[in-house]
Write a protein that holds these residues in place. Structure first.
Motif, mmCIF file in Angstrom:
data_model
loop_
_atom_site.group_PDB
_atom_site.id
_atom_site.type_symbol
_atom_site.label_atom_id
_atom_site.label_comp_id
_atom_site.label_asym_id
_atom_site.label_seq_id
_atom_site.Cartn_x
_atom_site.Cartn_y
_atom_site.Cartn_z
ATOM 1 N N PRO A 1 0.845 -1.204 0.000
ATOM 2 C CA PRO A 1 0.000 0.000 0.000
ATOM 3 C C PRO A 1 0.878 1.250 0.000
ATOM 4 N N VAL A 2 0.870 1.967 -1.107
ATOM 5 C CA VAL A 2 1.654 3.195 -1.221
ATOM 6 C C VAL A 2 0.833 4.276 -1.905
ATOM 7 N N ALA A 3 1.232 5.516 -1.696
ATOM 8 C CA ALA A 3 0.591 6.638 -2.375
ATOM 9 C C ALA A 3 1.339 6.897 -3.672
ATOM 10 N N ALA A 4 0.595 7.023 -4.756
ATOM 11 C CA ALA A 4 1.190 7.287 -6.065
ATOM 12 C C ALA A 4 0.173 8.028 -6.926
ATOM 13 N N HIS A 5 0.677 8.705 -7.933
ATOM 14 C CA HIS A 5 -0.205 9.440 -8.845
ATOM 15 C C HIS A 5 -0.968 8.453 -9.718
ATOM 16 N N SER A 6 -2.273 8.617 -9.764
ATOM 17 C CA SER A 6 -3.133 7.791 -10.614
ATOM 18 C C SER A 6 -3.445 8.563 -11.890
ATOM 19 N N SER A 7 -2.983 8.038 -13.014
ATOM 20 C CA SER A 7 -3.269 8.721 -14.283
ATOM 21 C C SER A 7 -4.756 8.658 -14.600
ATOM 22 N N ASP A 8 -5.451 7.623 -14.136
ATOM 23 C CA ASP A 8 -6.896 7.508 -14.365
ATOM 24 C C ASP A 8 -7.669 8.599 -13.635
ATOM 25 N N HIS A 9 -7.223 8.935 -12.411
ATOM 26 C CA HIS A 9 -7.935 9.905 -11.587
ATOM 27 C C HIS A 9 -7.272 11.282 -11.563
ATOM 28 N N GLN A 10 -6.053 11.379 -12.046
ATOM 29 C CA GLN A 10 -5.290 12.637 -12.082
ATOM 30 C C GLN A 10 -5.039 13.236 -10.703
ATOM 31 N N VAL A 11 -4.908 12.376 -9.705
ATOM 32 C CA VAL A 11 -4.528 12.774 -8.349
ATOM 33 C C VAL A 11 -3.686 11.652 -7.750
ATOM 34 N N THR A 12 -3.079 11.933 -6.609
ATOM 35 C CA THR A 12 -2.328 10.916 -5.887
ATOM 36 C C THR A 12 -3.264 10.198 -4.928
ATOM 37 N N LEU A 13 -3.259 8.867 -5.004
ATOM 38 C CA LEU A 13 -4.107 8.030 -4.164
ATOM 39 C C LEU A 13 -3.258 6.982 -3.463
ATOM 40 N N SER A 14 -3.695 6.548 -2.307
ATOM 41 C CA SER A 14 -3.037 5.444 -1.604
ATOM 42 C C SER A 14 -3.805 4.172 -1.911
ATOM 43 N N LEU A 15 -3.180 3.302 -2.688
ATOM 44 C CA LEU A 15 -3.806 2.056 -3.099
ATOM 45 C C LEU A 15 -2.775 0.937 -3.071
ATOM 46 N N ALA A 16 -3.241 -0.283 -3.237
ATOM 47 C CA ALA A 16 -2.322 -1.407 -3.390
ATOM 48 C C ALA A 16 -1.623 -1.231 -4.740
ATOM 49 N N CYS A 17 -0.295 -1.212 -4.688
ATOM 50 C CA CYS A 17 0.493 -0.983 -5.899
ATOM 51 C C CYS A 17 1.550 -2.064 -6.047
ATOM 52 N N VAL A 18 1.875 -2.381 -7.287
ATOM 53 C CA VAL A 18 2.998 -3.268 -7.572
ATOM 54 C C VAL A 18 4.226 -2.382 -7.630
ATOM 55 N N LEU A 19 5.182 -2.638 -6.722
ATOM 56 C CA LEU A 19 6.365 -1.804 -6.593
ATOM 57 C C LEU A 19 7.593 -2.593 -7.016
ATOM 58 N N GLY A 20 8.326 -2.032 -7.971
ATOM 59 C CA GLY A 20 9.536 -2.677 -8.462
ATOM 60 C C GLY A 20 10.510 -1.640 -8.966
ATOM 61 N N ALA A 21 11.451 -2.062 -9.798
ATOM 62 C CA ALA A 21 12.431 -1.137 -10.353
ATOM 63 C C ALA A 21 11.703 0.012 -11.039
ATOM 64 N N GLY A 22 12.101 1.216 -10.731
ATOM 65 C CA GLY A 22 11.446 2.372 -11.309
ATOM 66 C C GLY A 22 10.254 2.861 -10.501
ATOM 67 N N GLY A 23 9.903 2.167 -9.423
ATOM 68 C CA GLY A 23 8.805 2.622 -8.580
ATOM 69 C C GLY A 23 7.526 1.852 -8.819
ATOM 70 N N VAL A 24 6.399 2.575 -8.804
ATOM 71 C CA VAL A 24 5.092 1.940 -8.965
ATOM 72 C C VAL A 24 4.928 1.486 -10.407
ATOM 73 N N ARG A 25 4.661 0.203 -10.564
ATOM 74 C CA ARG A 25 4.485 -0.376 -11.896
ATOM 75 C C ARG A 25 3.007 -0.517 -12.253
ATOM 76 N N GLN A 26 2.172 -0.739 -11.243
ATOM 77 C CA GLN A 26 0.723 -0.848 -11.446
ATOM 78 C C GLN A 26 0.017 -0.421 -10.171
ATOM 79 N N MET A 27 -1.191 0.105 -10.339
ATOM 80 C CA MET A 27 -2.064 0.401 -9.202
ATOM 81 C C MET A 27 -3.291 -0.490 -9.323
ATOM 82 N N HIS A 28 -3.782 -0.945 -8.171
ATOM 83 C CA HIS A 28 -4.950 -1.821 -8.178
ATOM 84 C C HIS A 28 -6.062 -1.223 -7.331
ATOM 85 N N LEU A 29 -7.214 -1.040 -7.942
ATOM 86 C CA LEU A 29 -8.406 -0.642 -7.199
ATOM 87 C C LEU A 29 -9.040 -1.904 -6.636
#
Length: 90
Positions: free
Chosen positions: A31-59
């Motif tokens: 669970p991390v906060a990251a910018h959601s391109s779908d919502h155009q704001v930063t949200l705290s959601l379950a995210c896949v975190l790897g090289a380069g940072g957040v790779r995917q966000m999951h609602l």
């Protein structure tokens, strides 16, 4: 710290875990906060975190009421962001 029993060690441990996930390209779901391109704001959601940072966000699966509450939160965050960006420009 004395009044709440809180500790800076927890923050350090979480920060270390996030760094490990990125450096090792673990693609860990955290669970991390990251910018959601779908919502155009930063949200705290379950995210896949790897090289380069957040790779995917999951609602998560949500009821219609929960979707409505998320949409309202996004609206409030967007408005607050817009207000913050105009501070000192008037």
């Amino acid at each position: 710290m004395e009044g709440t029993g809180a500790s800076q060690y927890g923050i350090g441990a979480v920060s270390a875990r996030l760094v490990e996930a990125v450096l090792r390209d673990e693609r860990a779901v955290l669970p991390v906060a990251a910018h959601s391109s779908d919502h155009q704001v930063t949200l705290s959601l379950a995210c896949v975190l790897g090289a380069g940072g957040v790779r995917q966000m999951h609602l998560p699966a949500m009821t219609p009421e929960e979707h409505q509450a998320l949409d309202e939160s996004v609206r409030v965050l967007r408005e607050a962001s817009e207000r913050a960006l105009t501070v000192g420009t008037a």
